[in-house]
Design a protein around this motif. Structure first.
Motif, PDB file in Angstrom:
ATOM      1  N   GLN A 195      -6.612   4.057   3.157  1.00 35.50           N
ATOM      2  CA  GLN A 195      -7.209   4.903   2.130  1.00 35.50           C
ATOM      3  C   GLN A 195      -8.537   5.533   2.538  1.00 35.50           C
ATOM      4  O   GLN A 195      -9.032   6.436   1.853  1.00 35.50           O
ATOM      5  CB  GLN A 195      -7.382   4.120   0.819  1.00 35.50           C
ATOM      6  CG  GLN A 195      -8.234   2.865   0.900  1.00 35.50           C
ATOM      7  CD  GLN A 195      -7.401   1.610   1.073  1.00 35.50           C
ATOM      8  OE1 GLN A 195      -6.473   1.561   1.867  1.00 35.50           O
ATOM      9  NE2 GLN A 195      -7.728   0.579   0.307  1.00 35.50           N
ATOM     10  N   HIS A 227      -5.809   4.723  -2.940  1.00 35.44           N
ATOM     11  CA  HIS A 227      -5.551   5.980  -2.251  1.00 35.44           C
ATOM     12  C   HIS A 227      -6.730   6.925  -2.446  1.00 35.44           C
ATOM     13  O   HIS A 227      -7.611   6.680  -3.282  1.00 35.44           O
ATOM     14  CB  HIS A 227      -4.238   6.617  -2.716  1.00 35.44           C
ATOM     15  CG  HIS A 227      -4.269   7.205  -4.101  1.00 35.44           C
ATOM     16  ND1 HIS A 227      -4.406   6.438  -5.243  1.00 35.44           N
ATOM     17  CD2 HIS A 227      -4.167   8.498  -4.533  1.00 35.44           C
ATOM     18  CE1 HIS A 227      -4.383   7.215  -6.315  1.00 35.44           C
ATOM     19  NE2 HIS A 227      -4.241   8.479  -5.909  1.00 35.44           N
ATOM     20  N   ASN A 243       1.108   4.406  -1.181  1.00 35.02           N
ATOM     21  CA  ASN A 243       1.975   5.488  -1.643  1.00 35.02           C
ATOM     22  C   ASN A 243       3.296   4.978  -2.190  1.00 35.02           C
ATOM     23  O   ASN A 243       4.261   5.720  -2.264  1.00 35.02           O
ATOM     24  CB  ASN A 243       2.227   6.469  -0.487  1.00 35.02           C
ATOM     25  CG  ASN A 243       2.827   7.780  -0.940  1.00 35.02           C
ATOM     26  OD1 ASN A 243       2.567   8.235  -2.041  1.00 35.02           O
ATOM     27  ND2 ASN A 243       3.627   8.390  -0.085  1.00 35.02           N
ATOM     28  N   GLN A 247       1.932   8.448  -5.214  1.00 31.39           N
ATOM     29  CA  GLN A 247       0.641   8.995  -5.624  1.00 31.39           C
ATOM     30  C   GLN A 247       0.021   9.939  -4.603  1.00 31.39           C
ATOM     31  O   GLN A 247      -0.955  10.626  -4.906  1.00 31.39           O
ATOM     32  CB  GLN A 247      -0.340   7.887  -5.992  1.00 31.39           C
ATOM     33  CG  GLN A 247      -0.557   6.821  -4.938  1.00 31.39           C
ATOM     34  CD  GLN A 247       0.332   5.603  -5.164  1.00 31.39           C
ATOM     35  OE1 GLN A 247       1.550   5.709  -5.209  1.00 31.39           O
ATOM     36  NE2 GLN A 247      -0.281   4.456  -5.320  1.00 31.39           N
ATOM     37  N   LEU A 248       0.569  10.005  -3.394  1.00 29.42           N
ATOM     38  CA  LEU A 248       0.087  10.980  -2.416  1.00 29.42           C
ATOM     39  C   LEU A 248       0.748  12.339  -2.615  1.00 29.42           C
ATOM     40  O   LEU A 248       0.254  13.351  -2.110  1.00 29.42           O
ATOM     41  CB  LEU A 248       0.332  10.495  -0.985  1.00 29.42           C
ATOM     42  CG  LEU A 248      -0.276   9.142  -0.605  1.00 29.42           C
ATOM     43  CD1 LEU A 248      -0.178   8.934   0.904  1.00 29.42           C
ATOM     44  CD2 LEU A 248      -1.713   9.011  -1.077  1.00 29.42           C
ATOM     45  N   ARG A 253       7.382   7.535   0.045  1.00 31.06           N
ATOM     46  CA  ARG A 253       6.729   6.322  -0.435  1.00 31.06           C
ATOM     47  C   ARG A 253       5.989   5.616   0.703  1.00 31.06           C
ATOM     48  O   ARG A 253       5.663   4.434   0.592  1.00 31.06           O
ATOM     49  CB  ARG A 253       7.747   5.364  -1.042  1.00 31.06           C
ATOM     50  CG  ARG A 253       8.486   5.912  -2.260  1.00 31.06           C
ATOM     51  CD  ARG A 253       9.462   4.876  -2.800  1.00 31.06           C
ATOM     52  NE  ARG A 253      10.291   5.403  -3.861  1.00 31.06           N
ATOM     53  CZ  ARG A 253       9.947   5.432  -5.147  1.00 31.06           C
ATOM     54  NH1 ARG A 253       8.775   4.939  -5.513  1.00 31.06           N
ATOM     55  NH2 ARG A 253      10.758   5.928  -6.061  1.00 31.06           N
ATOM     56  N   ALA A 255       2.917   4.608   3.082  1.00 31.50           N
ATOM     57  CA  ALA A 255       1.455   4.612   3.147  1.00 31.50           C
ATOM     58  C   ALA A 255       1.017   5.467   4.322  1.00 31.50           C
ATOM     59  O   ALA A 255       1.688   5.515   5.360  1.00 31.50           O
ATOM     60  CB  ALA A 255       0.937   3.186   3.283  1.00 31.50           C
ATOM     61  N   THR A 262      -0.137  17.296   0.002  1.00 31.91           N
ATOM     62  CA  THR A 262       0.580  17.144  -1.264  1.00 31.91           C
ATOM     63  C   THR A 262       1.480  18.369  -1.434  1.00 31.91           C
ATOM     64  O   THR A 262       1.041  19.503  -1.239  1.00 31.91           O
ATOM     65  CB  THR A 262      -0.410  17.041  -2.428  1.00 31.91           C
ATOM     66  OG1 THR A 262      -1.193  15.856  -2.263  1.00 31.91           O
ATOM     67  CG2 THR A 262       0.318  16.984  -3.757  1.00 31.91           C
ATOM     68  N   GLY A 293       2.913  10.473  -9.010  1.00 33.57           N
ATOM     69  CA  GLY A 293       2.723   9.044  -8.794  1.00 33.57           C
ATOM     70  C   GLY A 293       3.420   8.210  -9.844  1.00 33.57           C
ATOM     71  O   GLY A 293       4.442   8.605 -10.420  1.00 33.57           O
TER      72      GLY A 293
END
Length: 526
Positions: A195, A227, A243, A247-248, A253, A255, A262, A293
């Motif tokens: 992060q 994040h 992720n 949420q990214l 999914r 990380a 995005t 997310g």
């Protein structure tokens, strides 16, 4: 951002580690017990009473960016000795710091090292010394420390690490972000999921240059639970970190420790971003809100509880244009062109503010009193705060630690006025885990709520139900504040960052390996 190690998903992540640690400790106790009760070898000369140590690894490389490196010291007691063994480090070079973790009676202990700007780039031998009271024995073990400069894989030099150049700060779960006057981003603290956006998963005790992949200077940077999200000068959105829930917003999914784009719909131009625990909010050029997310409580505002790996449009009410958004733990807030607040998502403690309990899947209007016009908003873990046109603060939601600042510990389903200090108005507001921060018209910080980690910064660890002055130096005027789960960050008018509260992951950025701070300390540039 916001409160305790975020909710059930992070508890699920940490649970295996906690269980493993519990079994390890139980195993150690069982071994000690069996050593005492099982028959030993036959008669003969016993071992010498004392101890020995083994250090692993015996060589360590430290970069001058505050990254933590560990060695494990294994202590072997002999001859029936079961007392404590103390450890110290000798011959430590300038610019390198350390601390020793674990009790004197432990079998294994950890020594943590970090190097900072100004340390000599060279190899040196330091000594780990073990000793014990009542025993005339001292055991030394050498370690070779090699100090190097930060590694920049792309071959380009980092932005200048100048003090006094920050223009904005953001506090996440256990990490912090800042932007400087050149549009460079800096980060420090916990980095388990990448992060910090520096291409690694290494914790940082001082700010390091991040989001270097962005081609243009950054305009916004927001720290979420696990994040981080940034917006560059071309309105390109970058995201990094945990992720699992999308949420990214990159459609996966996975990380990420290196920022990814995005995936916005064609023609959408974002103007600001906000990061929650496991979701992200953004505002576009037309005043529409977008979200992506986790959505288990409806915090994405699209009328469903389905998570989205890419941005979806929030169902903004007809005729309403949003001017700002704020992402909380599992709820979301927005401010419209008329100074009215809208909320959606989790509402078990009244954090949406419409007078009811129960989640809201689309925006509903917050029940502000007639005649009150709001100018800014902030969303915490389960509480919400706002400032009106007169500089008065309002709050609603969870309040068991006094984080609403109205003098009680009673949850509120609709906004209540914060108990403002006499002759004081607020210009900035920030909501964290279970605490709240504000700046007054003189640039002085105030705080209230939970304080077990010193996050109120008032030189105590007692919670407060009404605002109290942060114990900052009198001569310093602050222009921004940010609240994390258990820590706080502030920015002064000279561009220096200050922090206080929990520091177990280095989220204070002060270059030390110690724990909590109950008064502001200056963030240390590398």
């Amino acid at each position: 951002m916001r409160s305790r190690m975020p909710r059930r998903r992070v508890h699920q992540l940490l649970a295996p580690a906690v269980v493993a640690l519990a079994f390890l400790l139980a195993g150690c106790c069982l071994i000690d017990y069996l050593d005492d009760v099982l028959p030993g070898p036959g008669p003969g000369p016993g071992p010498t009473v004392g101890f020995g140590i083994q250090v692993e690894p015996a060589t360590l490389t430290l970069e001058t960016d505050g990254a933590v490196r560990n060695v494990v010291v294994t202590i072997t007691r002999t001859g029936g000795y079961d007392g404590g063994v103390s450890l110290e480090v000798l011959d430590l070079p300038t610019g390198v710091t350390h601390d020793v973790r674990g009790t004197d009676t432990a079998t294994k202990r950890t020594v943590r090292f970090a190097a900072f700007r100004g340390a000599a780039l060279d190899a040196t031998v330091v000594t780990v010394r073990a000793s014990a009271s009542g025993i005339e024995a001292v055991v030394d073990q050498p370690i070779t420390l090699t100090v190097t400069g930060p590694d920049h894989d792309d071959g380009s030099p980092p932005p200048p690490a100048t003090s006094g150049g920050f223009t904005g700060v953001s506090a996440g779960g256990y990490h912090s972000l800042a932007l400087d006057e050149h549009g460079n981003a800096w980060a420090w603290g916990w980095n388990r999921f990448g992060q910090l956006a520096d291409g690694s998963t290494t914790n940082r005790l001082v700010p390091v240059a991040v989001f270097a992949i962005a081609a243009r200077p950054l305009a916004y940077a927001a720290a979420g639970g696990l994040h981080s999200v940034a917006l560059d000068g071309d309105s390109v959105t970058w995201a990094v970190g945990f992720n699992e829930d999308g949420q990214l917003g990159d459609g996966t999914r996975f990380a990420r420790s290196t920022p990814v784009h995005t995936r916005l719909p064609q023609g959408v131009v974002l103007t600001s971003v906000s990061a929650g625990d496991f979701h992200t909010l953004a505002l576009d050029q037309h005043g529409d809100a977008w979200a992506w997310g986790w959505n288990g409580d409806g915090q994405l505002g699209d009328g469903t509880t389905s998570e989205h790996l890419r941005p979806v449009r929030v169902r903004v009410p007809p005729g309403v244009t949003f001017t700002s958004v704020a992402a909380g733990g599992s709820h979301s807030l927005a401010l419209d062109q008329d100074g009215a607040i809208w909320g959606w998502g989790a509402n078990g403690r009244g954090e949406v503010g419409d007078g009811h309990l129960g989640r809201r899947l689309t925006p509903v209007r917050v029940a502000m009193p007639t005649g009150v016009t709001i100018t800014s908003i902030a969303a915490g873990e389960q509480h919400s705060v706002a400032l009106d046109q007169h500089g008065h603060a309002w709050s609603w939601g969870r309040n068991e630690h006094g984080q609403l600042g109205e003098g009680s510990i009673t949850d509120r389903r609709v906004p209540q006025p914060v108990s403002m200090p006499e002759a004081i108005t607020f210009s900035r507001i920030a909501a964290g885990g279970f605490h709240t921060l504000a700046l007054d018209q003189h640039g002085r910080p105030w705080s209230w709520g939970r304080n077990v980690d010193g996050q109120l910064g008032n030189a105590s660890f007692e919670e407060r139900r009404t605002p109290i002055r942060v114990a900052a130096p009198e001569a310093i005027r602050f222009i921004d504040v940010a609240a994390g789960y258990h820590h706080s960050v502030a920015l002064d008018e000279l561009g220096n960052a200050w922090s206080w509260g929990r520091n177990l992951a280095g989220q204070l950025g002060i270059g030390s390996l110690d724990d909590n701070r109950s008064t502001p300390a200056e963030v240390r540039m590398p």
